[in-house]
Design a protein around this motif. Structure first.
Motif, PDB file in Angstrom:
ATOM      1  N   MET A   7       0.814  -1.218   0.000  1.00  0.00           N
ATOM      2  CA  MET A   7       0.000   0.000   0.000  1.00  0.00           C
ATOM      3  C   MET A   7       0.848   1.269   0.000  1.00  0.00           C
ATOM      4  O   MET A   7       0.439   2.291  -0.536  1.00  0.00           O
ATOM      5  N   TYR A   8       2.028   1.221   0.612  1.00  0.00           N
ATOM      6  CA  TYR A   8       2.902   2.392   0.733  1.00  0.00           C
ATOM      7  C   TYR A   8       4.329   2.024   0.331  1.00  0.00           C
ATOM      8  O   TYR A   8       5.229   1.992   1.169  1.00  0.00           O
ATOM      9  N   SER A  10       6.660   3.624  -1.156  1.00  0.00           N
ATOM     10  CA  SER A  10       7.685   4.652  -1.005  1.00  0.00           C
ATOM     11  C   SER A  10       8.053   4.912   0.460  1.00  0.00           C
ATOM     12  O   SER A  10       9.001   5.642   0.729  1.00  0.00           O
ATOM     13  N   ASP A  11       7.339   4.323   1.397  1.00  0.00           N
ATOM     14  CA  ASP A  11       7.642   4.459   2.822  1.00  0.00           C
ATOM     15  C   ASP A  11       8.562   3.300   3.210  1.00  0.00           C
ATOM     16  O   ASP A  11       8.128   2.160   3.354  1.00  0.00           O
ATOM     17  N   CYS A  14       7.722   0.733   5.946  1.00  0.00           N
ATOM     18  CA  CYS A  14       6.685  -0.268   5.645  1.00  0.00           C
ATOM     19  C   CYS A  14       7.275  -1.564   5.114  1.00  0.00           C
ATOM     20  O   CYS A  14       6.676  -2.623   5.273  1.00  0.00           O
ATOM     21  N   PRO A  45       1.731   4.359   8.489  1.00  0.00           N
ATOM     22  CA  PRO A  45       2.414   4.864   7.304  1.00  0.00           C
ATOM     23  C   PRO A  45       2.335   6.384   7.153  1.00  0.00           C
ATOM     24  O   PRO A  45       1.349   7.015   7.512  1.00  0.00           O
ATOM     25  N   GLU A  46       3.420   6.920   6.589  1.00  0.00           N
ATOM     26  CA  GLU A  46       3.534   8.360   6.423  1.00  0.00           C
ATOM     27  C   GLU A  46       2.614   8.900   5.328  1.00  0.00           C
ATOM     28  O   GLU A  46       2.148   8.154   4.467  1.00  0.00           O
ATOM     29  N   GLY A  47       2.353  10.196   5.428  1.00  0.00           N
ATOM     30  CA  GLY A  47       1.542  10.870   4.427  1.00  0.00           C
ATOM     31  C   GLY A  47       0.048  10.800   4.677  1.00  0.00           C
ATOM     32  O   GLY A  47      -0.744  11.240   3.847  1.00  0.00           O
ATOM     33  N   GLU A  48      -0.345  10.240   5.803  1.00  0.00           N
ATOM     34  CA  GLU A  48      -1.767  10.077   6.131  1.00  0.00           C
ATOM     35  C   GLU A  48      -1.996  10.440   7.589  1.00  0.00           C
ATOM     36  O   GLU A  48      -1.070  10.492   8.392  1.00  0.00           O
ATOM     37  N   ARG A  79      -7.810   4.911   7.884  1.00  0.00           N
ATOM     38  CA  ARG A  79      -7.189   6.020   7.174  1.00  0.00           C
ATOM     39  C   ARG A  79      -8.178   7.171   7.114  1.00  0.00           C
ATOM     40  O   ARG A  79      -9.287   7.015   6.622  1.00  0.00           O
TER      41      ARG A  79
END
Length: 85
Positions: A7-8, A10-11, A14, A45-48, A79
């Motif tokens: 799902m993430y 780029s993190d 994760c 996870p980042e960005g959320e 989320r």
């Protein structure tokens, strides 16, 4: 069920998490895996922004938190902004 890195991607954190998963696209589940445990570390996870299902508390992603996990509660996070959350 989906791994966090699916799902993430780029993190980078994760890719290291092996004991949390997504149930569908918006629900992150962090099961308790050890007998007698009443809490556990949870990475969001980042960005959320994330909402803890049991308490309604909101958390910033990209960080690790200590989640309460009494016998009757599994740490579950929604989320924010998804399906009305």
């Amino acid at each position: 069920m989906r791994t966090l890195f699916y799902m993430y991607p780029s993190d980078a954190t994760c890719w290291e998490i092996e004991d949390e998963y997504f149930f569908g696209p918006d629900v992150l589940v962090a099961p308790v895996l050890y007998a007698g445990a009443v809490s556990r570390r949870v990475y969001l996870p980042e960005g959320e922004r994330w909402i803890e299902y049991a308490s309604g508390k909101e958390y910033e992603g990209g960080k690790e938190y200590q989640a309460d996990a009494p016998l009757d509660t599994i740490p579950v996070y929604l989320r924010k902004g998804s399906r009305g959350f």
